[in-house]
Every structure is written in structure tokens, then in C-alpha cells.
Design a protein around this motif. Structure first.
Motif, PDB file in Angstrom:
ATOM      1  N   THR A  59       2.134 -10.904   7.354  1.00 29.76           N
ATOM      2  CA  THR A  59       1.578 -10.445   8.628  1.00 29.76           C
ATOM      3  C   THR A  59       0.257 -11.131   8.919  1.00 29.76           C
ATOM      4  N   LEU A  60      -0.572 -11.293   7.893  1.00 24.65           N
ATOM      5  CA  LEU A  60      -1.869 -11.944   8.103  1.00 24.65           C
ATOM      6  C   LEU A  60      -1.710 -13.423   8.435  1.00 24.65           C
ATOM      7  N   LYS A  61      -0.672 -14.082   7.843  1.00 26.77           N
ATOM      8  CA  LYS A  61      -0.538 -15.540   8.014  1.00 26.77           C
ATOM      9  C   LYS A  61       0.316 -15.914   9.213  1.00 26.77           C
ATOM     10  N   THR A  62       0.921 -14.940   9.850  1.00 24.35           N
ATOM     11  CA  THR A  62       1.743 -15.251  11.026  1.00 24.35           C
ATOM     12  C   THR A  62       0.873 -15.865  12.107  1.00 24.35           C
ATOM     13  N   PRO A  63       1.267 -17.037  12.619  1.00 19.23           N
ATOM     14  CA  PRO A  63       0.420 -17.680  13.643  1.00 19.23           C
ATOM     15  C   PRO A  63       0.410 -16.866  14.942  1.00 19.23           C
ATOM     16  N   GLY A  64      -0.620 -17.168  15.742  1.00 25.06           N
ATOM     17  CA  GLY A  64      -0.731 -16.495  17.032  1.00 25.06           C
ATOM     18  C   GLY A  64      -1.738 -15.354  16.973  1.00 25.06           C
ATOM     19  N   ILE A  71      -4.541  -5.977  12.096  1.00 26.59           N
ATOM     20  CA  ILE A  71      -5.174  -6.655  10.961  1.00 26.59           C
ATOM     21  C   ILE A  71      -5.917  -5.641  10.088  1.00 26.59           C
ATOM     22  N   GLN A  72      -6.622  -4.732  10.753  1.00 32.61           N
ATOM     23  CA  GLN A  72      -7.354  -3.703   9.997  1.00 32.61           C
ATOM     24  C   GLN A  72      -6.409  -2.857   9.158  1.00 32.61           C
ATOM     25  N   SER A  73      -5.267  -2.468   9.713  1.00 35.99           N
ATOM     26  CA  SER A  73      -4.303  -1.653   8.963  1.00 35.99           C
ATOM     27  C   SER A  73      -3.758  -2.415   7.774  1.00 35.99           C
ATOM     28  N   VAL A  74      -3.456  -3.713   8.000  1.00 39.69           N
ATOM     29  CA  VAL A  74      -2.933  -4.528   6.908  1.00 39.69           C
ATOM     30  C   VAL A  74      -3.969  -4.668   5.796  1.00 39.69           C
ATOM     31  N   VAL A  75      -5.247  -4.937   6.167  1.00 43.09           N
ATOM     32  CA  VAL A  75      -6.302  -5.104   5.170  1.00 43.09           C
ATOM     33  C   VAL A  75      -6.505  -3.801   4.393  1.00 43.09           C
ATOM     34  N   GLU A  76      -6.491  -2.685   5.082  1.00 41.92           N
ATOM     35  CA  GLU A  76      -6.667  -1.395   4.406  1.00 41.92           C
ATOM     36  C   GLU A  76      -5.511  -1.113   3.452  1.00 41.92           C
ATOM     37  N   CYS A  77      -4.253  -1.463   3.876  1.00 42.53           N
ATOM     38  CA  CYS A  77      -3.100  -1.268   2.994  1.00 42.53           C
ATOM     39  C   CYS A  77      -3.182  -2.199   1.791  1.00 42.53           C
ATOM     40  N   LEU A  78      -3.599  -3.451   2.062  1.00 38.64           N
ATOM     41  CA  LEU A  78      -3.773  -4.428   0.988  1.00 38.64           C
ATOM     42  C   LEU A  78      -4.826  -3.928  -0.012  1.00 38.64           C
ATOM     43  N   THR A  79      -5.929  -3.375   0.497  1.00 38.05           N
ATOM     44  CA  THR A  79      -6.994  -2.842  -0.356  1.00 38.05           C
ATOM     45  C   THR A  79      -6.477  -1.698  -1.211  1.00 38.05           C
ATOM     46  N   PHE A  80      -5.620  -0.864  -0.635  1.00 38.67           N
ATOM     47  CA  PHE A  80      -5.062   0.247  -1.394  1.00 38.67           C
ATOM     48  C   PHE A  80      -4.216  -0.253  -2.564  1.00 38.67           C
ATOM     49  N   VAL A  81      -3.403  -1.268  -2.303  1.00 38.25           N
ATOM     50  CA  VAL A  81      -2.552  -1.817  -3.371  1.00 38.25           C
ATOM     51  C   VAL A  81      -3.416  -2.430  -4.470  1.00 38.25           C
ATOM     52  N   LEU A  82      -4.463  -3.197  -4.061  1.00 39.15           N
ATOM     53  CA  LEU A  82      -5.305  -3.862  -5.052  1.00 39.15           C
ATOM     54  C   LEU A  82      -6.120  -2.861  -5.871  1.00 39.15           C
ATOM     55  N   SER A  83      -6.467  -1.733  -5.248  1.00 36.17           N
ATOM     56  CA  SER A  83      -7.238  -0.732  -5.982  1.00 36.17           C
ATOM     57  C   SER A  83      -6.404  -0.031  -7.046  1.00 36.17           C
ATOM     58  N   SER A  84      -5.068  -0.101  -6.908  1.00 37.35           N
ATOM     59  CA  SER A  84      -4.186   0.570  -7.873  1.00 37.35           C
ATOM     60  C   SER A  84      -3.531  -0.398  -8.848  1.00 37.35           C
TER      61      SER A  84
END
Length: 1088
Positions: A59-64, A71-84
Motif C-alpha cells: 500500500t505504501l509503495k503503490t504509485p500515485g 497512509i496514517q492507518s497503514v503506518v499505525e498498523c505497521l507500528t503495531f506489528v513491529l511492536s509485537s
């Protein structure tokens, strides 16, 4: 919600959601995924980490263009995964780092993209979580030269957010993330220990960022105070940790002169920095500029936590970068010592801790470069110190002196490099002398006198809580803040502790002798130099420093003491000569009538007429302060030498005792305090112990000086102070000296009477205390007659209910007998019978009754003193007359048990005493009446006829004359001498009447004179005193007193018990109350 522990179960739940998100990138799908992730265990998430991250990264790398919310939702979800989970692959770590950084990338600007604050905060937290999720050594492999461009981009991004963002939350988050990226994170998960090679590799990598990091953080630190202290504290911490890591001496000394060629692209290789000598010097110079800016701003920051972090900056940079940042050492040390006396106790404590650590590690003393820099700074400060002390305000002086104190603490023994320079020592001493100039314009210092000799009494217990650093409050010309004086004392103490004591003492003693203008300041400095040399209250940061030896210190103190107590420096003019001043020191009050014969009254002159402020007031004040400071110095010298000071007592104690008896209150107080200091320092239990142990040479000195009284006019004061602070064991030693004093008084009675009478008063006071009379007949005199409640609570004088017929018969027989005696109808036979009824007692042990035993020493002394008092009673000086009356009173007390000596002397003293009672000013009348009361208590019958003939008529007449005046007077009348005289006479007449056993006629005179004072119109205290007289009259003649009171006011009518008896008619029997009724009722109630 059920938790999926196994990867299989979790995969089954997450697969549809991940597929859906890959197909359709919406906020709802991302939130759906995050919801499902919360039901999966950490173990399962770790197994499926890459699978779950794929749709998010996709989702982050999709052009356009993409919505910020997505983006904020994706980053927050990514942060959740990395924290666990943990990132275990270097490539994944680098890619995720790049993808998260790119979320804030702005292609058209070097600044962070203009996105929402929520997205910025989410990306910052994502980066921080990513770096914390790196597993084991993966984090170290991340920091390789190839990552330099991406790492540099992230660092500049975070620095931009920290500097430009308005949101405080984003600023703090960006700074914390920057700490993580620069390996400064304080959390437990982050690796903290690195070996030398790893440190060097990271240092080479971070060196590329040093210019940007240092300049940006400097702008943040020196920004507006309103941004909040936490931002400045975080920025300071990152600044000095980054600088101390990259510029660490331990790393730089291992750097080879030739740069190894890195295995990276040419563009990346250009970004790499080789930390060789030229780079270190250039970078150090540039960092010095930034450090100066930071110190200038942060040292005055209003929040104490920021200033506390500045202490950490100084400590870290000086300990780790002493060679690479040698040019910054001066500003850093200046900042540290400037915070030594910070208003915050936390900052002070940390400063002192760092200074002690520097001393232990020999950071300054062991580093020639630092020592030279510090010496140069002290040179520069000493040069400009006189100008700064003259031009700055109190706060500026405080800061400058704090700086000077810190330099001295850091330099320690090396301060002599500066002191050995005559020019700089001259500058330093000039500044200290200038700033310590006292304000001596206060006239109160000269005005305050020690009228009461009780001020000479002192107890070490009262001053035990006052160490040597407690000194008399003083006022200075050029500052008012007491903290400045405390700093000046600390500066002088450190100079004495670390400096060449002989050099400093010689220099300031030269100033002491050079001019009177410098003398007080030089004395203060010398006192503190000695205290510092002894290590009193000095914080020694240099433990191996060798202090001045006790022998050398004693030699120096002896030399200073000789100068202090020399004739020209000790006996300064502090007041006008009161021996030859006018007779009266009192203000004549209108309407004031003494007990006089009406022949004349005294014209009284105000004391102020003799002491109008003139040009000598300042010089006398200056002399008073000079003596006080020298006395304080003697106390400090005693503490400095401890018990070794006993060797100097022979030369020091006598002058101090002289000043303890001085009439100037300030000098007397300071001298008494100095005596207490000597007691503590030399190990004496009390002042009495001190004087008794050294009384032999004190008495010898007094005896010798009395022979040359013109040269030693203060000699009597020494004996006075000794007597005030000793016990009966001193009497055998001073008995001969007392005779010398009396002989000298006989010789100089017209010139030195005042000082000698003070000594005699101290002597008789001591004798009365040391030899109290066990059968003291004057107990009743000491009871307070003013407290009416105590009298009204005593037992009744007559117990009417217990009277029997036999008592009445005996009463009548006694009455008839006394009536015959009063009429003179007494036969010789009755007299002889009465005389023989009491046979004389014989002393069986007295083998030679015609030879009187020798008198005790104290009785002989009191007899001799009383003879002198009789001659001095008519002296023209009021002060002498008052003192003589006090001494006479004490002589009567001491001689009360030896009537053979007392009565002849009382007979000789009576004419002069009557003259004082009847023809003197009111104040002398008061004292004379006190003597009369004492004589009445001790001499009894011997005084009866004299009192009734010479004194009582005039006392009664005076009371009658003053009564209308006091009845009309207002409340201010109670402060006049006339009121005090009335009160004293009313309070004393009752006991006199009772002890002298006056006859009926004389008692009637007293009662008639005092009746008017029972009126409610009189002042309350006079009413109470009048009631006390009638209480005493009740004991002498209750019947007459009862009749007199009922004639004044009769509260009840007396009905005859039988019709044949006539009714009793009393003048006071009326139904209406009068002004006397309240007091009469109280007295009659006492009679019942």
C-alpha cells in the motif's frame, strides 16, 4: 475475542483480510486487519510477519497520490506489528526504514512534507519502533556506510521536525527518535555497550551528520524560552552525547592518518568523513562557537532542569573530549563554576559533585592545557574584578564572585600561579578591599550603650549553636545582598586554604597598616584567610593538598594578634568622654514633682544635647566596627588553632575582657561572643571555667595596670567582667586587687569614679550571689505587692468564728496594758522584770568573749565598699549617684547578718540617703527609696524613729500632692517618672510599716495619705499598690484599719443586738456607692 496461538490458525484468519487489502487499499481494510491482528498471539505474528507486512508495504509503495488518512492507518498498523515482533533480516530493516522515511518526503523541498501532524507523529513513532524491533546484532549491521544517504535523510527529517514544528508533542517525539537513531536511547532493550571497533565505525558514520546535528540543535536550544524546558533538555542531551561520542579522545587517538578506502559507491564515499587531525581541529573550533552560544543562553535559562543538563554537558565534554575540544575548556569551566551557587539546590549539588569528580580525576590539575586555560581565565577575571565590582549590580556581583569562587575551587593549589604575580594579587586585593567597604553612617551604633551590667553575663550554652561563621550583621556601601558577603568570605577562605598564607597575610597586613580606609576590609580578609587556612568549613576538592602546619599557623596568628591588640589599633575612640559630661541625663517632664522641700528643682539636660551628629560620628562608627571585626577575628583564630590557642590566652584574653566591659553595646556583645568562642575552641566548660583557669595572670595584669591608671584606664572593666562570670573561688585571688581598686578610687574619685563604681557594683552583686544569707529577712520584700489576686487568696487575718470569751478578755487586758505604756504609766520594776525575763545567751565555745573573731573576707570588703559609698552619695554626677545607691543597696544585703558592721555604717549613711530621698531628681529618689526598703528590712527597729521623723512626713506629703494630678491624668501618665515614683512609694510603704512596726500615729499618717488612692479615678496600678498598703496595715492594726475603711464606705448597717445598746453610726454608712466602694469592698472581704 479468541486468541489464535498457532500460525495455522492465525493464517486462516488473516489471509482473507490481507488479500482484500492487497486488492483494495482503503482505510477500512487497514483497520479491519489491525482489529484481526489484535487477536493473534505474538508468537504467531512473528511467524507470519512478512506475510502481514506485505499488503501494508504494498500500500505504501503503490504509485500515485494517496490519502493521508490511509497512509496514517497503514503506518499505525505497521507500528503495531513491529511492536509485537522482531526484525531479523538486515534487508527488511533497511527497506522498512526507507519506506517509513519516504512517507514524509517532499520532492519539491528539503523540508518535511506538508502533511498532517497526526501522520508526522505516526511516522516518527513507526521509525522509533522499527529501530527497537531490530533483533540482536541486526541493529549494528544496519549502520554500514551504504546506509549513510538514507540515514542522513532520516536525521535531517527529524531535525527539521524538531526545529520547525509548532506542536510540542511532535518536537519531543522527533528528538526521542533522533536519540534512538544516534544510539543514545536510554531504554533497556537497546544495546548499550559497544566494543572499540564498533564505536569507531559508528563514530565515522555519525561524523557526517555532526555539522547538521550540532547547528540545528544549537538553534533549538537557543530558541525561545516559551517552547518548554523539556525540548531544550532533550536537545542539550543529544547535542553533548553526539559531540562527545564523535569527538571522544579515546576514539580519535586510534584513527590512522591515512583513510582506508571504503567498499561503497563513489557518491557514498564522498559523504564519509575521516577524523584526522586537521578535521578534529577545524571541527573543534566550529563547535567552540556553538558551545559558547549554548552556554550563554542556557546558563540563564529560568528552568532549573535546563541548567542541570548544562552541568551534564560540561562534565561529559570535559571528561571525554579534553584534547579535541581544548579551546572549549575555558567557556565550559566558566559555565560550570558559574553554576556553583545556583539558586536551585539540585543544580548546586550536581555542580559540587562534578567539581569533586574533576578533582578526583585531576581533570584540571593533571591537565596542563586546562590548568593554563583556567589560570588565564583567573588572570583575566582578577584584572577586570575592580571594574566589575564597581559597575555591576548585586546580581552581577554575585555571578562574578561565583565565577571567581569556582575558579579557585578548580585550580586548588595551582592558584599560587596567579597569586605569585604581584600585579594580579594587587588587582584581586583591590577588588576585595573595594567591595567590602562598610557603611558606617548609622548613628545608632554610637548611640546604643550598655547601661545594664547584666549584659556582661554570657553562657556558652546560648551560643553553642553558633559556629565560627556566625558573625555580627553588617551593612556595606556597594551591595545589600547577604549572599555576596557569604561568597566573599568563601573566596577569602579558599585563598587562605590553597594560597601561600605568608604571602597573603603580609600583603593584607601591609594594607592594614597603610590606611585607615583599608583597615576594616583588610581585617575581615585576614580573619577569613586564617579560618580558611585551618580548613574551617572549606570544601577541599583536592584531597592530597597539604594544609598549613599548626606551628606555622600559630606563628602567623600571634603576629596578627600583636597588631590587633596594639595600643594604636585596640584603644580607638568610640564615644565622647562621659566622665566629664553634664550632671543630669534626663528630660524634665512638666508637672513632675519629686519628694522635695520646695526649695529648688533641678534643671535637666537632654543627653542628645551632648551627642549631636557631627563630623566625628562616622569616625567613631568606623572605630567601633574596627574593634568588633578584630574581636570576631580573635574568635576565629581560637577556632582555627583549637586548644593550641591556650598558649596565646595570656596575650589575648585580657584585651577581650576589656572590650566585654565596654560601654558601647555592639563592642560589648561581640567581645562576649568572642569569649564564648574561646571557651568552645579551647575546651573550657564555661566562661567561669575559662576565667578561673586563667585568673592568676589576669589578676596580675589588673594589679600592675592599676598602678598606672592613666595609661590603662580600662583596667577596672576587666575585673568587672571577671566578677560577673566567676564564682566564690575567685574571691581569695581578687581580695588584694579589690583593696588596690579601693585605694585607687580614693586617689581618683573625682576623675574615674564612674568606672570604679561599676566595678564595685559587680563586686557586691557577686558577693550577694556567692554568699547568700540563709536567714534572709527580706523575703517579704521580694514578694510582688502588685498582684492583688495573691493577696486576696491568702488566709484571713482574723478568724472571727474561732474567737472565745477568754480571747476577748485577754485582748482587753493587753489593750489596757498597752494604753498604760503609751501614756507613760510604767514602773521601773516592770522594766527590770521585762529585761530579766530574757537572760542573755552565752557562747560556751567562746573562751575570750572580749576578743571579736576576724571578719570574713566578703564582710570586710562590703564594709570597705559601703564606707566609700557614703562619701560618693553626694556626687554631682547623676549616673554616679545612681550607681552608688545600687551598690549601697547590695552592701546592706551582704552585711545583713553582721549588725555590728551594718548599723554604724547605716547611721553614717542616713543623712545622705535622706538628702537623696528629699532633695534629688525623681530617678535618684526611686533608687534611694529602694535602698530605704532594703534598710528597713535588714535594720528594723534601728530605723524606726529616723524614718518616722525624717522621711515619712515628706513621703506622705508627696503622695497627697500627687494624688489629684494622677487622678486627672490620661493613659500616657503611666510612662512618666512621677507615676513610677508614686507606684514605688505605694508598693514600698506597706512592707516598711510592717517591718518597722510603726506606732498608731504614724500608721494613721500612712493610711490618711493612701486613702485617696483607693479611688476608682486613680490609675489601676496605683489602686492595686494602695490596696497592698492596707493589706499590710491589717496585719499591724486590723481594728483601726477596719474602722478607717468603714468610715470611707460602709456596705452594711450595723443593728444593735439589744434595744438597750445605742446604734453604731459610721460616716461611710450610706446606700449610695462612691469612688472608693469597689476597693473598700475587696479589702473588707479580706478582713472577714
Amino acid at each position: 475475542m479468541a486468541v489464535f496461538d498457532t500460525p495455522e490458525e492465525a493464517f486462516g484468519v488473516l489471509r482473507p483480510v490481507c488479500v482484500q487489502l492487497t486488492k483494495t487499499q482503503t482505510v477500512e481494510n487497514v483497520e479491519h486487519l489491525q482489529t484481526r491482528l489484535q487477536a493473534v498471539s505474538d508468537t504467531a505474528l512473528q511467524e507470519l510477519q512478512q506475510y502481514i507486512l506485505f499488503p501494508l508495504r504494498f500500500t505504501l509503495k503503490t504509485p500515485g497520490p494517496k490519502r493521508e488518512r490511509l497512509i496514517q492507518s497503514v503506518v499505525e498498523c505497521l507500528t503495531f506489528v513491529l511492536s509485537s515482533t522482531c526484525v531479523k533480516e538486515q534487508e527488511l530493516l533497511q527497506e522498512l526504514f526507507s519506506e517509513l522515511s519516504a512517507c514524509l518526503y517532499s520532492p519539491n523541498s528539503h523540508k518535511p512534507a506538508a502533511v498532517s501532524e497526526e501522520l508526522k507523529l505516526a511516522v516518527i513513532r513507526g521509525l522509533s519502533t522499527l529501530m527497537h524491533s531490530a533483533y540482536g546484532d541486526i541493529i549494528l549491521t544496519f549502520y554500514e556506510p551504504s546506509i549513510l544517504p538514507r540515514l542522513g535523510f532520516a536525521v535531517s527529517l527529524l531535525l527539521g521536525l524538531a526545529e520547525q514544528e509548532k506542536s510540542k508533542q511532535i518536537k519531543i517525539a522527533a528528538l526521542k527518535c533522533l536519540q534512538v537513531l544516534l544510539f543514545q536511547c536510554d531504554c533497556q532493550d537497546h544495546p548499550r555497550s559497544l566494543d572499540e571497533l564498533e564505536q569507531q565505525q559508528l563514530g565515522d558514520l555519525f561524523a557526517s551528520f555532526l555539522p547538521g546535528v550540532s547547528t540545528t540543535l544549537t538553534r533549538v536550544i537557543t530558541g525561545d524560552f516559551k517552547q518548554g524546558h523539556s525540548i531544550v533538555v532533550s536537545s542539550l542531551k543529544i547535542f553533548y552525547r553526539t559531540v562527545s561520542f564523535i569527538m571522544a579522545d579515546e576514539q580519535l587517538k586510534r584513527i590512522s592518518k591515512v583513510q582506508a578506502k571504503p567498499a561503497v559507491e563513489h557518491r557514498v564515499a564522498e559523504l564519509m568523513v575521516h577524523r584526522e587531525g586537521d578535521w578534529v581541529k577545524n571541527t573543534g573550533d566550529k563547535l567552540t562557537v556553538l558551545i559558547k552560544k549554548i552556554i550563554e543562553c542556557v546558563s540563564v535559562h529560568p528552568h532549573w532542569k535546563v541548567r542541570l543538563e548544562l552541568v551534564g554537558l560540561v562534565e561529559d565534554l570535559l571528561l571525554r573530549c579534553s584534547q579535541s575540544l581544548v579551546e572549549s575548556a575555558g567557556p565550559l569551566l566558566k559555565a560550570l563554576v558559574g553554576l556553583v551557587n545556583d539558586e536551585s539546590p539540585e543544580v548546586q549539588a550536581q555542580c559540587n559533585k562534578v567539581l569533586r569528580h574533576f578533582a578526583d580525576q585531576k581533570v584540571v590539575v593533571g591537565n596542563k592545557a586546562f590548568a593554563d586555560i583556567l589560570s588565564e581565565s583567573l588572570h583575566s577575571l582578577a584584572t577586570s574584578l575592580p571594574r566589575l565590582m564597581n559597575s555591576e549590580d548585586d546580581q552581577g556581583k554575585f555571578s562574578t564572585l561565583s565565577l571567581l569562587l569556582g575558579y579557585l575551587k578548580l585550580l586548588g593549589p595551582k592558584v599560587n600561579f596567579v597569586l605569585n604575580s604581584a600585579a594580579h594579587l594587587q588587582r584581586l586585593s583591590k577588588a576585595l578591599i573595594q567591595v567590602l567597604e562598610l557603611d558606617v553612617a548609622d548613628i545608632k551604633i554610637v548611640e546604643e550603650r550598655r547601661w545594664n551590667s547584666d549584659d556582661l553575663n554570657a553562657s556558652p550554652k546560648t551560643s553553642a549553636a553558633q559556629p565560627w561563621n556566625q558573625i555580627q550583621r553588617r551593612y556595606f556601601r556597594f551591595f545589600t545582598d547577604e549572599r555576596i558577603f557569604l561568597l566573599l568570605r568563601q573566596v577569602c577562605q579558599l585563598l587562605g586554604y590553597y594560597g601561600n598564607l605568608y604571602l597573603l597575610v603580609d600583603h593584607f597586613m601591609e594594607l592594614y597598616h597603610k590606611s585607615v580606609v583599608y583597615r576594616k576590609q583588610a581585617t575581615m580578609i585576614l580573619n577569613e584567610l586564617i579560618a580558611g587556612a585551618a580548613g574551617l568549613e572549606v570544601e577541599d576538592l583536592h584531597e592530597k593538598h597539604i594544609k598549613t602546619s599548626p606551628e606555622e599557623l600559630r606563628e602567623i596568628v600571634t603576629s596578627i594578634l600583636e597588631d590587633y591588640t596594639s595600643q594604636e589599633n585596640w584603644y580607638l575612640v568610640t564615644c565622647m568622654d562621659t566622665e566629664e559630661m553634664g550632671e543630669e541625663l534626663m528630660v524634665k517632664e512638666p508637672g513632675l514633682q519629686a519628694i522635695t522641700s520646695g526649695a529648688h528643682t533641678y534643671e535637666v539636660t537632654s543627653f542628645l544635647a551632648f551627642s549631636k551628629p557631627g563630623p566625628t560620628i562616622c569616625s567613631m562608627n568606623s572605630n567601633i566596627w574596627q574593634i568588633c571585626i578584630q574581636l570576631e577575628g580573635i574568635g576565629q583564630f581560637a577556632y582555627a588553632l583549637g586548644k593550641d590557642f591556650r598558649l596565646l590566652l595570656m596575650s589575648a584574653l585580657y584585651p577581650v575582657l576589656e572590650k566585654a566591659g565596654d560601654q558601647t553595646l555592639l563592642i560589648s556583645q561581640v567581645a562576649t561572643s568572642t569569649m564564648v568562642d574561646i571557651c568552645h575552641a579551647c575546651g573550657y566548660d564555661s566562661l567561669q571555667h575559662l576565667i578561673n583557669q586563667n585568673s592568676d595572670y589576669l589578676v596580675n595584669g589588673i594589679s600592675l595596670n592599676l598602678r598606672h591608671l592613666a595609661l590603662h584606664p580600662h583596667t577596672p572593666k576587666v575585673l568587672e567582667v571577671m566578677l560577673r562570670n566567676s564564682d566564690a573561688s575567685l574571691l581569695p585571688l581578687v581580695a588584694d586587687v579589690v583593696q588596690d581598686v579601693l585605694a585607687t578610687l580614693d586617689q581618683f574619685y573625682d576623675k574615674r569614679a564612674a568606672s570604679f563604681v561599676s566595678v564595685l557594683h559587680a563586686l557586691l552583686t557577686a558577693l550577694a550571689q556567692w554568699f547568700p544569707d540563709t536567714d534572709d529577712l527580706g523575703q517579704l520584700q521580694e514578694q510582688s505587692l502588685g498582684g492583688e489576686g495573691s493577696h486576696l487568696s491568702q488566709r484571713p487575718v482574723i478568724l472571727v468564728n474561732s474567737t472565745t470569751a477568754e480571747d476577748i478578755e485577754q485582748f482587753l487586758l493587753n489593750y489596757l496594758k498597752e494604753k498604760d505604756v503609751a501614756d507613760g504609766n510604767v514602773s521601773d520594776f516592770d522594766n527590770e522584770e521585762e529585761e530579766q525575763s530574757v537572760p542573755p545567751e552565752e557562747d560556751e565555745n567562746d573562751s575570750r568573749p572580749d576578743v571579736e573573731p576576724p571578719l570574713p573576707v566578703q564582710i570586710q570588703i562590703a564594709t570597705d565598699v559601703m564606707e566609700r559609698c557614703i562619701h560618693l552619695l553626694p556626687d554631682k554626677n547623676l549616673q554616679i549617684r545612681l550607681k552608688v545607691l545600687d551598690v549601697l543597696d547590695l552592701c546592706v544585703v551582704v552585711l545583713q547578718s553582721h549588725k555590728n558592721q551594718l548599723l554604724p555604717l547605716a547611721h553614717r549613711a542616713w543623712p545622705s540617703l535622706v538628702h537623696r530621698l528629699t532633695r534629688d531628681v525623681p530617678l535618684a529618689v526611686l533608687r534611694a527609696f529602694k535602698v530605704l526598703r532594703t534598710l528597713g528590712g535588714k535594720c528594723g527597729d534601728f530605723l524606726r524613729s529616723r524614718f518616722c521623723k525624717d522621711v515619712l512626713p515628706k513621703l506622705a506629703g508627696s503622695l497627697v500632692t500627687q494624688a489629684p494630678i494622677s487622678a486627672r491624668a490620661g493613659p500616657i501618665y503611666s510612662h512618666t517618672l512621677a507615676f513610677k515614683l508614686q507606684l514605688a512609694v505605694l508598693q514600698g510603704l506597706g512592707p516598711l510599716c510592717e517591718r518597722l512596726d510603726l506606732g498608731e500615729g504614724d500608721l494613721n499618717k500612712v493610711a490618711d495619705a493612701c486613702l485617696i488612692y483607693l479611688s476608682a479615678k486613680q490609675p489601676v496600678k496605683l489602686q492595686e499598690a494602695a490596696r497592698s498598703i492596707f493589706l499590710h496595715l491589717m496585719k499591724v492594726d486590723p481594728d483601726s484599719t477596719w474602722l478607717l475603711l468603714n468610715e470611707l464606705y460602709c456596705p452594711v448597717r450595723f443593728t444593735p443586738p439589744h434595744p438597750s445598746l445605742h446604734p453604731v453610726g459610721l460616716l461611710g454608712a450610706c446606700e449610695q456607692q462612691n469612688p472608693y466602694s469597689a476597693n473598700v469592698l475587696l479589702l473588707l472581704r479580706e478582713l472577714q
